[in-house]
Write a protein that holds these residues in place. Structure first.
Motif, short mmCIF file in Angstrom:
data_model
loop_
_atom_site.label_atom_id
_atom_site.label_comp_id
_atom_site.label_asym_id
_atom_site.label_seq_id
_atom_site.Cartn_x
_atom_site.Cartn_y
_atom_site.Cartn_z
N VAL A 70 0.82 -1.20 0.00
CA VAL A 70 0.00 0.00 0.00
C VAL A 70 0.86 1.26 0.00
O VAL A 70 0.56 2.23 -0.70
N GLY A 71 1.94 1.24 0.75
CA GLY A 71 2.79 2.42 0.89
C GLY A 71 3.35 2.91 -0.43
O GLY A 71 3.47 4.13 -0.65
N ARG A 72 3.70 2.00 -1.34
CA ARG A 72 4.21 2.42 -2.65
C ARG A 72 3.18 3.25 -3.41
O ARG A 72 3.51 4.23 -4.08
N GLN A 73 1.91 2.86 -3.29
CA GLN A 73 0.86 3.58 -4.01
C GLN A 73 0.56 4.93 -3.35
O GLN A 73 0.23 5.90 -4.03
N GLY B 51 18.93 0.14 3.30
CA GLY B 51 19.20 -0.62 2.09
C GLY B 51 18.00 -0.94 1.23
O GLY B 51 18.14 -1.66 0.23
N THR B 52 16.81 -0.42 1.57
CA THR B 52 15.61 -0.76 0.80
C THR B 52 15.11 0.38 -0.08
O THR B 52 14.06 0.28 -0.69
N GLY B 53 15.88 1.45 -0.21
CA GLY B 53 15.45 2.61 -0.97
C GLY B 53 15.23 2.33 -2.44
O GLY B 53 14.47 3.05 -3.10
N GLY B 54 15.86 1.29 -2.97
CA GLY B 54 15.69 0.94 -4.38
C GLY B 54 14.29 0.49 -4.73
O GLY B 54 13.95 0.40 -5.93
N ARG B 55 13.46 0.20 -3.73
CA ARG B 55 12.10 -0.28 -3.99
C ARG B 55 11.08 0.85 -3.97
O ARG B 55 9.87 0.61 -4.12
N LEU B 56 11.52 2.09 -3.82
CA LEU B 56 10.59 3.21 -3.76
C LEU B 56 9.93 3.45 -5.12
O LEU B 56 10.54 3.23 -6.17
N GLU C 216 -1.19 -4.21 -8.17
CA GLU C 216 0.25 -4.18 -8.33
C GLU C 216 0.99 -4.48 -7.03
O GLU C 216 0.74 -3.85 -6.01
N GLY C 217 1.88 -5.46 -7.10
CA GLY C 217 2.73 -5.77 -5.96
C GLY C 217 2.11 -6.68 -4.91
O GLY C 217 2.73 -6.92 -3.87
N LEU D 194 -10.98 -3.37 -3.78
CA LEU D 194 -10.52 -2.08 -4.30
C LEU D 194 -9.09 -2.22 -4.80
O LEU D 194 -8.24 -2.83 -4.14
N ASP D 195 -8.83 -1.66 -5.98
CA ASP D 195 -7.48 -1.68 -6.52
C ASP D 195 -6.57 -0.87 -5.60
O ASP D 195 -6.92 0.23 -5.17
N VAL D 196 -5.39 -1.39 -5.32
CA VAL D 196 -4.48 -0.75 -4.38
C VAL D 196 -4.04 0.63 -4.85
O VAL D 196 -3.76 1.52 -4.04
N ARG D 197 -4.02 0.86 -6.14
CA ARG D 197 -3.64 2.19 -6.64
C ARG D 197 -4.71 3.21 -6.26
O ARG D 197 -4.39 4.35 -5.89
#
Length: 299
Positions: free
Chosen positions: A34-37, A56-61, A192-193, A225-228
């Motif tokens: 959810v946070g990515r959306q 080390g997880t910033g690449g997934r933003l 997504e995701g 509900l779509d996560v976006r």
């Protein structure tokens, strides 16, 4: 201001007025489902985003952000959050322990409550004007086909109980400060995701493999509900400043079977769905449908 319903929800899709000021928003859980959306929507709305995430997880933003790293955000003290929140207009706290298959009853839920209280104290000391927490429809007494934001509560898992306990602590806490507090309750999200064990992802995976998707009878009614869309709705609360409990839902009843068929039809393989081949999950409610009370920006 004119608004229209989102394609898969009865909630208004806010056309954000250009006169609304851009804000600086601190977001936790920005690499999650959810946070990515939420992050994507905040950026699209013109806000500056600061994220607190695991080292080390910033690449997934999903979008640009100022990054603050920590080994475990739930182990941080209020002083950490006060410093992280300096100059922030709003906080969206989307981080939580959510490992599929175990999160509902995991003791880590207690760590999440402890860490979230430290965040709240730090936010208040930093003078943050608005804090948005993320709750769940499982805080409500289920089953129900008409869950309004003031429907009876009755969580049955440690996860939902921990979420509700946090809400009930933070409401009176923030009431004694200058901070507006909002609580966004998520319903059944897909898209997504999502984890492969979730319904829509499982159906897609099986069809991609040319294998049968073994499902329950599919008669359960859900508020999907779509996560976006969900991420955009949570981000909208930054602009509206709407306080209190907010249902992040479609407001529409859809059977599990209908959603599975929708996914399969998009792939042209409804023949690979086998309903009645799996038992429903123990304790699975027959119906969970919300009433959307989200307000639109500019109202």
């Amino acid at each position: 201001m004119q608004t229209e319903p989102r394609p898969d929800t009865d909630c208004p899709a806010s056309m954000r007025p250009g006169s609304l000021p851009a804000k600086t928003v601190l977001l936790t859980g920005a690499t999650g489902f959810v946070g990515r959306q939420i992050h994507r929507a905040l950026s699209e709305n013109g806000h500056s985003v600061r994220v607190v995430l695991r080292t080390g997880t910033g690449g997934r933003l999903a979008a640009e952000a100022d990054i603050i790293e920590t080994e475990d955000l739930f182990a941080e003290e209020p002083a950490f959050w006060s410093k992280a929140s300096a100059g922030v207009d709003a906080i969206i706290h989307a981080a939580w322990f959510a490992t599929p298959g175990i999160y509902l009853h995991a003791p880590e839920n207690l760590d999440c409550v402890r860490g979230s209280l430290a965040l709240a104290r730090g936010a208040a000391s930093a003078g943050v004007g608005h804090v948005i927490g993320i709750g769940t429809c499982f805080e409500y007494a289920l089953p129900s086909a008409h869950l309004s934001s003031d429907s009876p509560l009755g969580p049955t898992t440690l996860y939902a109980t921990a979420k509700l306990a946090l809400l009930q602590i933070l409401q009176p806490f923030f009431a004694g400060t200058g901070t507006t507090f909002s609580w966004a309750r998520l319903f059944y999200l897909y898209g997504e995701g999502e984890h492969p064990s979730r319904l829509a992802a499982y159906v897609r995976q099986q069809i991609d493999r040319g294998q049968v998707a073994r499902l329950s009878s599919g008669t359960q009614l859900r508020d999907f509900l779509d996560v976006r869309a969900a991420g955009a709705m949570v981000a909208q609360v930054v602009d509206t400043g709407q306080p209190g409990a907010i249902n992040i839902c479609s407001g529409r009843a859809v059977t599990v079977r209908q959603l599975a068929e929708r996914v399969a039809d998009a792939m042209g393989r409804r023949d690979l769905l086998e309903f009645g081949a799996a038992e429903p999950r123990p304790g699975d409610p027959t119906v969970v449908v919300g009433v959307c009370n989200l307000v639109s920006a500019g109202n």
